[in-house]
Design a protein around this motif. Structure first.
Motif, PDB file in Angstrom:
ATOM      1  N   ASP A 161       1.152  -0.662  -0.120  1.00 18.27           N
ATOM      2  CA  ASP A 161      -0.148  -0.063  -0.034  1.00 18.27           C
ATOM      3  C   ASP A 161       0.712   1.438  -0.209  1.00 18.27           C
ATOM      4  O   ASP A 161       0.830   2.401  -0.494  1.00 18.27           O
ATOM      5  CB  ASP A 161      -1.171  -0.052   1.463  1.00 18.27           C
ATOM      6  N   GLN A 267      -8.665   8.492 -10.867  1.00 21.04           N
ATOM      7  CA  GLN A 267      -9.661   7.546 -10.323  1.00 21.04           C
ATOM      8  C   GLN A 267      -8.497   6.538  -9.542  1.00 21.04           C
ATOM      9  O   GLN A 267      -9.397   5.990  -8.416  1.00 21.04           O
ATOM     10  CB  GLN A 267      -9.810   7.354 -11.788  1.00 21.04           C
ATOM     11  N   LEU A 268      -7.490   5.989  -9.922  1.00 16.95           N
ATOM     12  CA  LEU A 268      -6.906   4.753  -9.564  1.00 16.95           C
ATOM     13  C   LEU A 268      -6.252   4.994  -8.271  1.00 16.95           C
ATOM     14  O   LEU A 268      -6.318   4.445  -7.491  1.00 16.95           O
ATOM     15  CB  LEU A 268      -5.044   4.337 -10.115  1.00 16.95           C
ATOM     16  N   GLN A 271      -9.396   4.983  -5.978  1.00 15.13           N
ATOM     17  CA  GLN A 271      -8.855   3.452  -5.105  1.00 15.13           C
ATOM     18  C   GLN A 271      -7.713   2.987  -4.516  1.00 15.13           C
ATOM     19  O   GLN A 271      -7.757   1.987  -3.569  1.00 15.13           O
ATOM     20  CB  GLN A 271      -9.192   2.469  -7.054  1.00 15.13           C
ATOM     21  N   ASP A 274      -8.669   3.571  -1.006  1.00 17.51           N
ATOM     22  CA  ASP A 274      -9.489   3.297   0.117  1.00 17.51           C
ATOM     23  C   ASP A 274      -9.046   2.138   0.470  1.00 17.51           C
ATOM     24  O   ASP A 274      -9.133   1.930   1.660  1.00 17.51           O
ATOM     25  CB  ASP A 274     -10.639   3.654  -1.018  1.00 17.51           C
ATOM     26  N   GLN A 275      -8.396   1.342  -0.348  1.00 18.26           N
ATOM     27  CA  GLN A 275      -7.580   0.011  -0.099  1.00 18.26           C
ATOM     28  C   GLN A 275      -6.748   0.217   1.223  1.00 18.26           C
ATOM     29  O   GLN A 275      -6.569  -0.994   2.076  1.00 18.26           O
ATOM     30  CB  GLN A 275      -7.105  -0.687  -0.849  1.00 18.26           C
ATOM     31  N   GLN A 290     -11.330  -6.710  -5.296  1.00 14.58           N
ATOM     32  CA  GLN A 290     -11.107  -5.138  -5.510  1.00 14.58           C
ATOM     33  C   GLN A 290     -10.162  -4.430  -4.831  1.00 14.58           C
ATOM     34  O   GLN A 290     -10.345  -3.329  -4.569  1.00 14.58           O
ATOM     35  CB  GLN A 290     -12.564  -5.168  -3.706  1.00 14.58           C
ATOM     36  N   LYS A 291      -9.006  -5.009  -4.823  1.00 13.50           N
ATOM     37  CA  LYS A 291      -7.436  -4.327  -4.576  1.00 13.50           C
ATOM     38  C   LYS A 291      -7.062  -4.062  -6.185  1.00 13.50           C
ATOM     39  O   LYS A 291      -6.968  -4.302  -7.317  1.00 13.50           O
ATOM     40  CB  LYS A 291      -6.770  -5.406  -4.018  1.00 13.50           C
ATOM     41  N   VAL A 292      -6.865  -3.240  -6.234  1.00  8.84           N
ATOM     42  CA  VAL A 292      -5.371  -2.637  -6.738  1.00  8.84           C
ATOM     43  C   VAL A 292      -3.801  -3.125  -7.130  1.00  8.84           C
ATOM     44  O   VAL A 292      -3.478  -2.910  -5.351  1.00  8.84           O
ATOM     45  CB  VAL A 292      -5.287  -1.176  -7.275  1.00  8.84           C
ATOM     46  N   PRO A 298      -3.088  -1.969 -13.881  1.00 11.33           N
ATOM     47  CA  PRO A 298      -4.555  -2.957 -12.819  1.00 11.33           C
ATOM     48  C   PRO A 298      -4.739  -3.520 -13.191  1.00 11.33           C
ATOM     49  O   PRO A 298      -5.755  -4.083 -12.806  1.00 11.33           O
ATOM     50  CB  PRO A 298      -5.045  -0.856 -13.325  1.00 11.33           C
TER      51      PRO A 298
END
Length: 472
Positions: A161, A267-268, A271, A274-275, A290-292, A298
């Motif tokens: 992350d 946008q990425l 995400q 958020d994760q 739901q992960k990038v 992506p």
């Protein structure tokens, strides 16, 4: 760009042909096979002409035979584009194989552009055409089929992350710097936070286990706050540059492309933020779908296959089906990490569509086992489904079947696909996709399979010719 099917021969071309230079037997057989099957080249020509108003006019480009033969040569030899270009330009034999003859060989980026105009569906259709041609020549009968899945990696660093948040900050900052180069006046309201983001990312990466328990949440809060600020300011810049006036067409085109790219990474970034918030700050176990895993790739999936040396892999799962002769009759790039047992029925249906009958032997590892799959195999007419039982207590009948000579022979046959996968990885460049994007990933897999099938067909044709010579 002109896409003439066959360029006009020159006197220099005729002089090269009269030199008596001979190709390697394998390449010569592949060349003759492609010459005899012009329908394969026709599919490439359609892709090259796609989107062109008048393909017959304009600057001359690579012809369809040159593109297909160069792509096959690159995968057969596992060369990069620069080496491909140098090797073709360096000698008569490869010029003859790729149909450049005495023409000037273009730079490597021309090959890159031409290869990228091909679609995954085109390569799939070409491989299907190869299988049909092999059946028509009597090189394959489809009596045996072995299947397996493998993982082809995407070109990403190991995702964390903190690294993903840092990637968002540095990429958006770099793109916003480019925006200012195309504007008459700099856009205000954006602060460069790359140093502070990098410092916090490095602090998180260098933490000891004891420090991680005490300080990780706080450092992530700071890094997430910086990333959220960068994304918010980038959206403000996008709003300010929405109706900029006084630019010429070149500046407008460049600015429009940059705005699209910045919006994509914003946008990425949402995400990724958020994760990271859910996983680190709230302690939630975020589902893998739901992960990038990379902001540059992506589409990357996380694959767990229970391998001790590689418990987690990042890329895409690929299904392969191989005949007894070594031809890869089926391949698919899969979405996510589906169970292997889901592929038995579709593979049998496609095999019947290709060969007109079910295989006498269908062999796989235990990951493909289910009672339903055994029933399906019997219903479609498979002589022996050599699929070991996975889990549960075996019945006496099942245990006896798996100990039978035919079943064990089927499992020995199954092991051959492991060698085929190894050849695709080491010899055809399918281990890791260095190109960006899902479409390029599928093109790599299709091109590797194309090279494999062309080589197998050429080897079988040479053996048949040698057998006929000995019989004569």
């Amino acid at each position: 760009m002109s896409r003439a099917p066959q360029p006009q021969f020159s006197f220099a071309d005729l002089e090269i042909l009269q030199q008596g230079v001979q190709l390697d037997p394998l390449l010569q057989t592949i060349s003759d096979f492609l010459t005899d099957h012009e329908e394969l080249v026709e599919r490439v020509r359609r892709d090259l002409e796609r989107g062109l108003k008048n393909p017959a006019t304009g600057r001359s480009g690579l012809t369809a035979p040159q593109v297909l033969r160069s792509l096959a040569l690159q995968r057969v030899k596992n060369w990069d584009l620069r080496e491909l270009r140098e090797r073709i330009a360096d000698g008569y034999t490869l010029r003859s194989f790729t149909h450049f003859f005495a023409e000037a060989v273009p730079k490597h980026d021309a090959f890159h552009r031409s290869f990228n105009r091909l679609t995954p569906r085109t390569l799939e259709a070409i491989n299907e055409g190869l299988i049909r041609a092999a059946v028509a020549l009597g090189l394959e009968d489809g009596q045996k089929l072995r299947v397996d899945t493998t993982v082809v990696e995407t070109d990403i660093h190991h995702p964390t992350d903190s690294r993903l948040l840092w990637d968002i900050v540095r990429v958006i900052t770099r793109l916003l710097g480019r925006v200012n180069t195309w504007l008459p006046r700099r856009v205000g309201g954006f602060t460069n936070r790359t140093r502070s983001a990098r410092r916090r990312m490095q602090e998180i990466q260098r933490m000891t286990p004891q420090q991680r328990n005490r300080q990780q949440v706080f450092k992530y809060q700071e890094l997430i706050g910086i990333t959220r600020q960068v994304v918010a300011q980038a959206r403000q810049v996008l709003e300010k540059t929405r109706k900029v006036r006084g630019l010429d067409w070149r500046e407008e085109t460049a600015l429009r492309a940059l705005r699209i790219e910045i919006e994509h990474y914003c946008q990425l970034g949402g995400q990724v933020i958020d994760q990271a918030r859910r996983r680190v700050l709230e302690g939630e176990q975020v589902p893998s779908e739901q992960k990038v895993y990379s902001i540059f790739e992506p589409h990357t999936d996380l694959i767990k296959r229970g391998k001790v040396d590689q418990p987690v892999e990042f890329g895409h799962k690929v299904f392969l089906a191989e005949s007894a002769g070594g031809l890869i009759t089926q391949y698919r790039v899969l979405e996510g990490n589906p169970a292997d047992e889901d592929h038995v029925k579709p593979s049998l249906q496609r095999h019947r569509k290709t060969f007109g009958h079910a295989p006498d032997l269908y062999s796989s590892d235990r990951g493909f086992y289910s009672e339903r799959n055994i029933e399906i195999s019997q219903q479609v007419g498979v002589g022996l489904a050599s699929i070991p039982q996975r889990g549960g207590k075996k019945t006496a009948e099942r245990a006896a079947q798996e100990k039978s000579p035919a079943f064990r022979k089927g499992q020995r046959f199954r092991a051959g696909i492991e060698g085929r996968i190894s050849v695709l990885f080491r010899g055809r460049g399918m281990k890791r996709c260095l190109a960006e994007g899902r479409q390029h990933f599928e093109l790599l897999v299709g091109a590797a399979v194309l090279a494999n099938n062309l080589l197998v067909i050429a080897q079988r044709l040479i053996k048949n010719q040698q057998r006929r010579h000995r019989a004569a």
